[in-house]
Design an enzyme around this catalytic site. Structure first.
Site, PDB file in Angstrom:
ATOM      1  N   GLU A 174       0.817  -1.222   0.000  1.00  0.00           N
ATOM      2  CA  GLU A 174       0.000   0.000   0.000  1.00  0.00           C
ATOM      3  C   GLU A 174       0.849   1.271   0.000  1.00  0.00           C
ATOM      4  OE1 GLU A 174      -3.714   0.014   0.312  1.00  0.00           O
ATOM      5  OE2 GLU A 174      -3.387  -2.007  -0.450  1.00  0.00           O
ATOM      6  N   HIS A 248      -4.644   1.833   7.138  1.00  0.00           N
ATOM      7  CA  HIS A 248      -3.233   2.107   6.839  1.00  0.00           C
ATOM      8  C   HIS A 248      -2.572   2.641   8.107  1.00  0.00           C
ATOM      9  CE1 HIS A 248      -4.493   2.818   2.403  1.00  0.00           C
ATOM     10  NE2 HIS A 248      -3.885   1.646   2.494  1.00  0.00           N
ATOM     11  N   CYS A 365      -3.009  11.374   3.526  1.00  0.00           N
ATOM     12  CA  CYS A 365      -3.337  10.509   2.382  1.00  0.00           C
ATOM     13  C   CYS A 365      -3.061  11.209   1.061  1.00  0.00           C
ATOM     14  CB  CYS A 365      -4.815  10.120   2.409  1.00  0.00           C
ATOM     15  SG  CYS A 365      -5.261   8.946   3.684  1.00  0.00           S
TER      16      CYS A 365
END
EC number: 3.5.3.23
Length: 447
Positions: A174, A248, A365
């Protein structure tokens, strides 16, 4: 050697909509089917970029991807002209249309994992594209992400861009959202902290939500990025917080230089990890937020840790936060206590990013951190660096092409596809990217 952290922010795409595609991301699923405002979303992101650039933090932009992404619909068996493909998928399988129209590439913390030249065996800056294979809509991103990164970091003597790992669950990666770097000045060698959620043969894993990052993937990325093995730590994220919506690591921790700002429940075997970091990072400081002051649930709903921790010239730090933190009495109370305490954080900077937040993406993000020396910075495609001229040009571009209202039903509109392609054609010229999008290389033009 002098170096700076440059934040490359993702520009929100024209098809930004709320489809609830991301199981495990509670903001995403709870806002499913709401009406979105792509124009506002893009402008909110641009305002953050410009404000930070004006404060002296180097800032750049990464453009959106081509959406709806017709080539994947053809792979799934929908045929005919592009317009016919859209009509068929909207009628027969609308969930696929939503997936191939996701604006998720705006969260560029998942675009790649970065290793600065101070940490690498060959002295280059390395970026390994993330495969994002836990979610179908995100697994589509890697090829275009690679093209975009190669157009931005196009000096091969300075930068190495690696393709994504194989698209299998064992190698789920990720990107930088599960990666932190700690150390002294940016230009000095640092310790790279790779955070994973599961590994083969380890029974310690979440049970409610998926662990998207594997240890096997993190180890492979560290090898690809040629990180000095003496400068790497692999740590497991606490499976219990993944099950509470921490999909995350950047939803529960953020680092900058010698500081790790995290929740006290962020990591498995956290005390052991912090002791390891303390022994390897000069002046290491862990700011652990106790659950009695901020619960994991409140951290997830406000995105307290999905913040940016930025260094100012005097050595102090600024914490960049979403507006949701200021609106939560408990979190805002904690943050004001933090400012008064003995630590480098001296300022809170709050931004309204509601359009992104409602899809589960906060300030962290939206950005990919890349540490660059002055020479490396000069080698980056200069057209992507944020300044007054670019800010005004991008705002005008958004005003011209973006809709101010979008629903899932609108994704089938062939005009939206044409608008998007025309917009990206113009943007790729504005940012001097060349033909980075599949529709450009196939000669599809604006049709």
């Amino acid at each position: 050697m002098n170096a700076w952290e440059v934040n490359f922010d993702g520009l929100v795409g024209l098809t930004h909509h709320y489809a609830g595609l991301s199981f495990g991301n509670e903001a995403s699923t709870s806002h499913r089917f709401q009406v979105s405002n792509p124009r506002l979303a893009a402008k909110q992101g641009l305002l953050k970029m410009k404000a930070l650039a004006d404060l002296g933090f180097p800032q750049a932009v990464i453009p959106p991807h081509e959406r709806p992404f017709i080539p994947v619909l053809r792979q799934l068996g929908f045929s005919g002209s592009d317009e016919q493909v859209l009509e068929k998928v909207a009628r027969q399988a609308p969930h696929w249309l939503s997936s191939v129209s996701s604006a998720s590439p705006m969260w560029v913390a998942n675009a790649a994992t970065v290793a600065p030249s101070a940490d690498t065996l060959d002295g280059k800056v390395h970026l390994t594209v993330a495969n994002l294979n836990n979610k179908f809509h995100r697994s589509l991103e890697a090829p275009v992400t690679e093209s975009l990164l190669k157009a931005i970091f196009n000096e091969e003597k300075k930068f190495a861009i690696h393709s994504a790992l194989p698209q299998v669950a064992l190698l789920g990666d990720e990107g930088a959202a599960n990666h932190n770097r700690l150390g002294g000045h940016y230009g000095e060698p640092g310790i790279q902290l790779f955070v994973y959620g599961r590994e083969e043969g380890n029974v310690s894993r979440p049970s409610r939500y998926p662990a998207r990052q594997t240890r096997e993937a993190s180890e492979a990325v560290a090898r690809l990025n040629q990180v000095n093995p003496q400068q790497v730590i692999f740590a497991q994220q606490n499976p219990d917080v993944i099950d509470q919506g921490v999909f995350h690591n950047d939803v529960i921790a953020v680092s900058n230089r010698q500081v790790l700002f995290c929740h006290q429940q962020a990591f498995a075997r956290q005390a052991q990890l912090l002791a390891n970091l303390r022994s390897r990072v000069n002046g290491f400081m862990a700011i652990e937020v106790p659950a009695t002051q901020v619960s994991v649930s409140d951290a997830v709903s406000t995105y307290l840790f999905n913040s940016q921790l930025l260094s100012r010239d005097d050595g102090s730090m600024m914490l960049v936060l979403p507006q949701e933190c200021r609106e939560h009495a408990g979190v805002w109370g904690y943050l004001n206590e933090l400012l008064a305490a003995d630590n480098p954080i001296r300022e809170l900077k709050v931004f309204d990013l509601r359009e992104s937040m409602a899809n589960g993406g906060g300030p962290a993000c939206l950005r990919l951190r890349v540490v660059l020396t002055e020479e490396e910075r000069r080698a980056v495609n200069p057209a992507v660096m944020m300044n007054d001229t670019l800010f005004n040009a991008l705002n005008d571009w958004v005003e011209r092409y973006y809709r101010d209202r979008l629903t899932a039903a609108d994704l089938a509109d062939p005009l939206l596809l044409r608008e998007g392609r025309e917009a990206l054609d113009v943007l790729s010229q504005l940012l001097n990217l060349g033909s980075v999008y599949p529709f450009q290389r196939e000669g599809g033009g604006n049709g």
